[in-house]
Design a protein around this motif. Sequence first.
Motif, PDB file in Angstrom:
ATOM      1  N   PRO A 210      -3.928 -11.491  10.384  1.00  0.00           N
ATOM      2  CA  PRO A 210      -4.615 -10.225   9.447  1.00  0.00           C
ATOM      3  C   PRO A 210      -4.683  -8.904  10.162  1.00  0.00           C
ATOM      4  N   GLN A 211      -4.548  -8.957  11.475  1.00  0.00           N
ATOM      5  CA  GLN A 211      -4.595  -7.500  12.148  1.00  0.00           C
ATOM      6  C   GLN A 211      -3.031  -7.078  11.944  1.00  0.00           C
ATOM      7  N   ASP A 212      -2.188  -7.762  11.487  1.00  0.00           N
ATOM      8  CA  ASP A 212      -0.820  -7.275  11.145  1.00  0.00           C
ATOM      9  C   ASP A 212      -0.848  -6.371   9.889  1.00  0.00           C
ATOM     10  N   VAL A 213      -1.917  -6.405   9.082  1.00  0.00           N
ATOM     11  CA  VAL A 213      -1.874  -5.594   7.874  1.00  0.00           C
ATOM     12  C   VAL A 213      -1.751  -4.256   8.219  1.00  0.00           C
ATOM     13  N   GLU A 214      -2.878  -3.681   9.053  1.00  0.00           N
ATOM     14  CA  GLU A 214      -3.216  -2.567   9.596  1.00  0.00           C
ATOM     15  C   GLU A 214      -1.911  -2.008  10.344  1.00  0.00           C
ATOM     16  N   ARG A 215      -1.467  -2.749  11.070  1.00  0.00           N
ATOM     17  CA  ARG A 215      -0.129  -2.316  12.005  1.00  0.00           C
ATOM     18  C   ARG A 215       0.979  -1.951  11.239  1.00  0.00           C
ATOM     19  N   VAL A 216       1.345  -2.831  10.216  1.00  0.00           N
ATOM     20  CA  VAL A 216       2.357  -2.665   9.334  1.00  0.00           C
ATOM     21  C   VAL A 216       2.328  -1.305   8.517  1.00  0.00           C
ATOM     22  N   ALA A 217       1.044  -1.082   7.809  1.00  0.00           N
ATOM     23  CA  ALA A 217       0.712  -0.026   7.286  1.00  0.00           C
ATOM     24  C   ALA A 217       0.950   1.373   7.911  1.00  0.00           C
ATOM     25  N   ALA A 218       0.578   1.106   9.246  1.00  0.00           N
ATOM     26  CA  ALA A 218       0.616   2.553  10.196  1.00  0.00           C
ATOM     27  C   ALA A 218       2.143   2.622  10.366  1.00  0.00           C
ATOM     28  N   PHE A 248      11.764 -15.252   6.998  1.00  0.00           N
ATOM     29  CA  PHE A 248      10.289 -16.129   6.859  1.00  0.00           C
ATOM     30  C   PHE A 248      10.472 -17.370   6.480  1.00  0.00           C
ATOM     31  N   GLY A 249      11.672 -17.880   6.227  1.00  0.00           N
ATOM     32  CA  GLY A 249      11.845 -19.327   5.541  1.00  0.00           C
ATOM     33  C   GLY A 249      12.220 -20.158   6.943  1.00  0.00           C
ATOM     34  N   MET A 250      12.207 -19.666   7.926  1.00  0.00           N
ATOM     35  CA  MET A 250      12.448 -20.097   9.306  1.00  0.00           C
ATOM     36  C   MET A 250      11.284 -20.506  10.218  1.00  0.00           C
ATOM     37  N   LYS A 251      11.463 -21.258  11.088  1.00  0.00           N
ATOM     38  CA  LYS A 251      10.264 -21.317  12.247  1.00  0.00           C
ATOM     39  C   LYS A 251      10.922 -21.000  13.470  1.00  0.00           C
ATOM     40  N   PRO A 252      10.176 -20.185  14.297  1.00  0.00           N
ATOM     41  CA  PRO A 252       9.084 -19.657  14.082  1.00  0.00           C
ATOM     42  C   PRO A 252       8.876 -18.114  13.921  1.00  0.00           C
ATOM     43  N   SER A 253       9.333 -17.696  12.548  1.00  0.00           N
ATOM     44  CA  SER A 253       9.500 -16.515  12.222  1.00  0.00           C
ATOM     45  C   SER A 253       8.193 -15.534  12.065  1.00  0.00           C
ATOM     46  N   PHE A 254       7.199 -16.233  11.584  1.00  0.00           N
ATOM     47  CA  PHE A 254       5.849 -15.467  11.528  1.00  0.00           C
ATOM     48  C   PHE A 254       5.549 -15.031  12.940  1.00  0.00           C
ATOM     49  N   GLU A 255       5.809 -16.110  14.121  1.00  0.00           N
ATOM     50  CA  GLU A 255       5.381 -15.306  15.522  1.00  0.00           C
ATOM     51  C   GLU A 255       6.605 -14.372  15.895  1.00  0.00           C
ATOM     52  N   ARG A 256       7.537 -14.420  15.518  1.00  0.00           N
ATOM     53  CA  ARG A 256       8.674 -13.468  16.172  1.00  0.00           C
ATOM     54  C   ARG A 256       8.227 -12.246  15.634  1.00  0.00           C
ATOM     55  N   LEU A 257       8.057 -12.028  14.234  1.00  0.00           N
ATOM     56  CA  LEU A 257       7.645 -10.744  13.557  1.00  0.00           C
ATOM     57  C   LEU A 257       6.207 -10.268  14.404  1.00  0.00           C
ATOM     58  N   HIS A 258       5.158 -11.187  14.271  1.00  0.00           N
ATOM     59  CA  HIS A 258       3.708 -10.823  15.064  1.00  0.00           C
ATOM     60  C   HIS A 258       4.003 -10.161  16.569  1.00  0.00           C
ATOM     61  N   TRP A 259       4.847 -10.835  17.331  1.00  0.00           N
ATOM     62  CA  TRP A 259       5.058 -10.212  18.402  1.00  0.00           C
ATOM     63  C   TRP A 259       5.940  -8.986  18.603  1.00  0.00           C
ATOM     64  N   LEU A 260       6.924  -8.859  17.521  1.00  0.00           N
ATOM     65  CA  LEU A 260       7.464  -7.586  17.607  1.00  0.00           C
ATOM     66  C   LEU A 260       6.514  -6.483  17.011  1.00  0.00           C
ATOM     67  N   LEU A 261       5.792  -6.716  16.124  1.00  0.00           N
ATOM     68  CA  LEU A 261       4.668  -5.819  15.897  1.00  0.00           C
ATOM     69  C   LEU A 261       3.883  -5.293  16.794  1.00  0.00           C
ATOM     70  N   ASP A 262       3.627  -6.287  17.869  1.00  0.00           N
ATOM     71  CA  ASP A 262       2.819  -6.290  18.843  1.00  0.00           C
ATOM     72  C   ASP A 262       3.184  -4.875  19.975  1.00  0.00           C
ATOM     73  N   THR A 263       4.558  -4.655  19.880  1.00  0.00           N
ATOM     74  CA  THR A 263       4.920  -3.755  20.647  1.00  0.00           C
ATOM     75  C   THR A 263       5.205  -2.566  20.143  1.00  0.00           C
TER      76      THR A 263
END
Length: 447
Positions: A210-218, A248-263
């Motif tokens: 859920p923290q990525d909602v704000e990150r993506v919006a920013a 998004f239909g692959m694994k672990p795509s959610f984690e890949r995107l999350h950690w990309l947004l993290d930086t």
Amino acid sequence: MTLLSKYYVPGLAIEDHSIDVPLDWTGHEPGQGFDGETLKLFYRVVTAPEHVHDDLPLLVFLQGGPGGAGPRLTSLQSEIWVKDAVKRFRIVLPDQRGTGRSTPVDSHTMARFADPHDQAAYLKRFLAGSIVRDFEHLRLTEFHGRKWVSLGQSYGGFLTLAYLSLYPQGLLASFTTGGIPYVAADADAVYSHTFPRMIEKNRQFYERYPQDVERVAAIADILTASDVHLPNGDPLSIHRLQLLGSDFGMKPSFERLHWLLDTAFVDGDGSASRSSYLTDGFLMGVLTSTQTYNKPLYWTLQEFIYANGECEPIRWAAQRERDKHPEFDPSHRPLLFTGEASFPWMFEEGGALIPFRNAMDILMEDGHWDKIYDLDQLARNEVPLQAAVYYDDMYVDSTLQLKTLKNLGNSHAWVTNEYEHDGVHSGHVFQRLFEEALNRGDLEALF
């Protein structure tokens, strides 16, 4: 057979080969001579080292795509299905025409044509009808007409049904994983099913992070306020950012995107900030995840794989469906990511795809395509087919897959939600299908 080289990677013996095939199969039949312009069809033969001299059955791998090259194996462990299959089979890994080392198609190819109509005519020769004829020609000429077993992943399942329609006599048995097309449907019907799945995948992603909602919006706000470019010079639009959901239909795509947004953000501790710059590392990550340089045919041919014979012009079916869903508007929050879909703006903003733009305008208005599926032949099909249908598949809708299988003779489905679309690469999916076929007696002629 032209043997180019022989070598080993850890746990596997590999041979590289190449043969000629006609650019245009019109007027030619696989296994016979031909004239006119030719292409190179490159393929590898993979064997367990202890079986190099054994007379094993043949398994041909029909790669996903469209525009997908055969896998480049780094070891016995790099693909689970290879580890399972190489125990019993000699594996044939072709590069589909236009990919890998099979006369690849890219911007240099398009530059050879002065007229975009010639570009479009050339690109039409890189779809399933031509690919299947290449493989049947390969079987007849280089493997002495010996029947083989096929394993089709994703688009490889589309090729499987084309093979069963055109040359069922070449196949002993077929396996597919996440790749049964809805042969009665056009592209519009397909996307009407897959876009709701994209929405559901976004919901799951934001529920997990859920923290990525704000990150993506920013990030989207920064792109709206600033002229941001990727390291190769392509503009980073919000549409391009949304392509990060393509896997998004692959694994672990959610984690890949999350950690990309993290930086993503330069300032302070990297928390979401609308006044921040985007880091060079993040921009490189976006480029890497959304680049099209190594698979331009994937996006160019994406919608034309649904064209079967005479049909209405496709005219950007994915964009038409997207326009029906305001959730995907760049101003919508949370910002939703798009899945496997090709859009017209990609051929205006993406450096690797701009050379294909004029040809795409022509192809999108074309209603005359090769007939690749024979519904009557498929209904009376006798080649045993075992399909893994992933219940939550974002790319090939499971409901539509099952509708096709219902009308496909001698077919059997294993429906599972244990895996995503790429399950055959990371799980023992092939082994499960193989054992079911073996226990049913479908492979009695081989084992």
